[in-house]
Design an enzyme around this catalytic site. Structure first.
Site, short mmCIF file in Angstrom:
data_model
loop_
_atom_site.label_atom_id
_atom_site.label_comp_id
_atom_site.label_asym_id
_atom_site.label_seq_id
_atom_site.Cartn_x
_atom_site.Cartn_y
_atom_site.Cartn_z
CB CYS A 1 -3.39 -0.88 8.94
SG CYS A 1 -4.31 -1.03 7.39
CB CYS B 1 -4.74 3.81 5.44
SG CYS B 1 -4.47 2.52 6.66
CG ASP C 1 -0.10 3.27 3.90
OD1 ASP C 1 0.00 4.09 2.98
OD2 ASP C 1 -1.17 2.81 4.30
CB CYS D 1 -0.94 0.00 1.20
SG CYS D 1 -0.08 -0.04 2.77
FE1 FES Z 1 -1.47 0.56 4.27
FE2 FES Z 1 -3.36 0.67 6.06
S1 FES Z 1 -3.61 0.46 3.92
S2 FES Z 1 -1.26 0.57 6.35
#
Ligand code: FES
Length: 149
Positions: free
Chosen positions: A103, A59, A35, A33
């Site tokens: 996450c 997110c 992140d 993702c």
């Molecule tokens: Fe990447 Fe939540 S979608 S940490």
């Protein structure tokens, strides 16, 4: 879909920021993702976490879990902080939707990475702490491999 606690920690995250000259700092990402989460710890000479701060580029669930994770580790010893697993963080938040469980893994791994950094800096070993990964995706794939080195 999100609990009130998740919304609260997302809208009003605790412990956002950096610690200058932290005892330990850990950064973990999720390539899938994109992140990234960084956690800073201030640990005193008795091994008690005096302060924890985080920066998360991610997110809403990642923000909420980092907020809760930093709250949970504050005041704990290094050993106790190892019990702050992603499950414990999720429970404290009254749950996360299944697609957002990964996450919370970022939060657990970022704490472990910060503890690992602290241990390395102080030339100590923390029982039960495994070498953290830089990318959480590695962990899912590497679960059954024997060595992380
Ligand atoms: Fe990447 Fe939540 S979608 S940490």
């Amino acid at each position: 879909m999100y609990s009130e606690k998740v919304m609260d920690h997302f809208n009003n995250p605790r412990n956002v920021g950096e610690i200058e000259q932290p005892s330990g700092v850990g950064t973990v990402g999720n390539a899938k993702c994109g992140d990234i989460m960084r956690i800073y710890l201030d640990i005193d000479e008795n091994g008690v976490i005096q302060d924890a701060k985080f920066k998360t580029f991610g997110c809403g669930a990642a923000v909420a879990t980092s907020s809760m994770a930093t709250e949970l580790v504050k005041g704990k010893t290094v050993q106790e902080a190892l019990q702050v697993t992603n499950k414990a963080v999720m429970e404290a938040l009254d749950g996360l939707p299944p697609v957002k469980v990964h996450c919370s893994l970022l939060a657990e791994e970022a704490i472990h990475a910060a503890l690992w950094d602290y241990a390395e800096k102080n030339h100590i070993q923390i029982d039960g702490l495994e070498k953290p990964v830089a990318d959480i995706e590695e962990k899912e794939g590497a679960e059954e491999t024997t060595e992380g080195y």
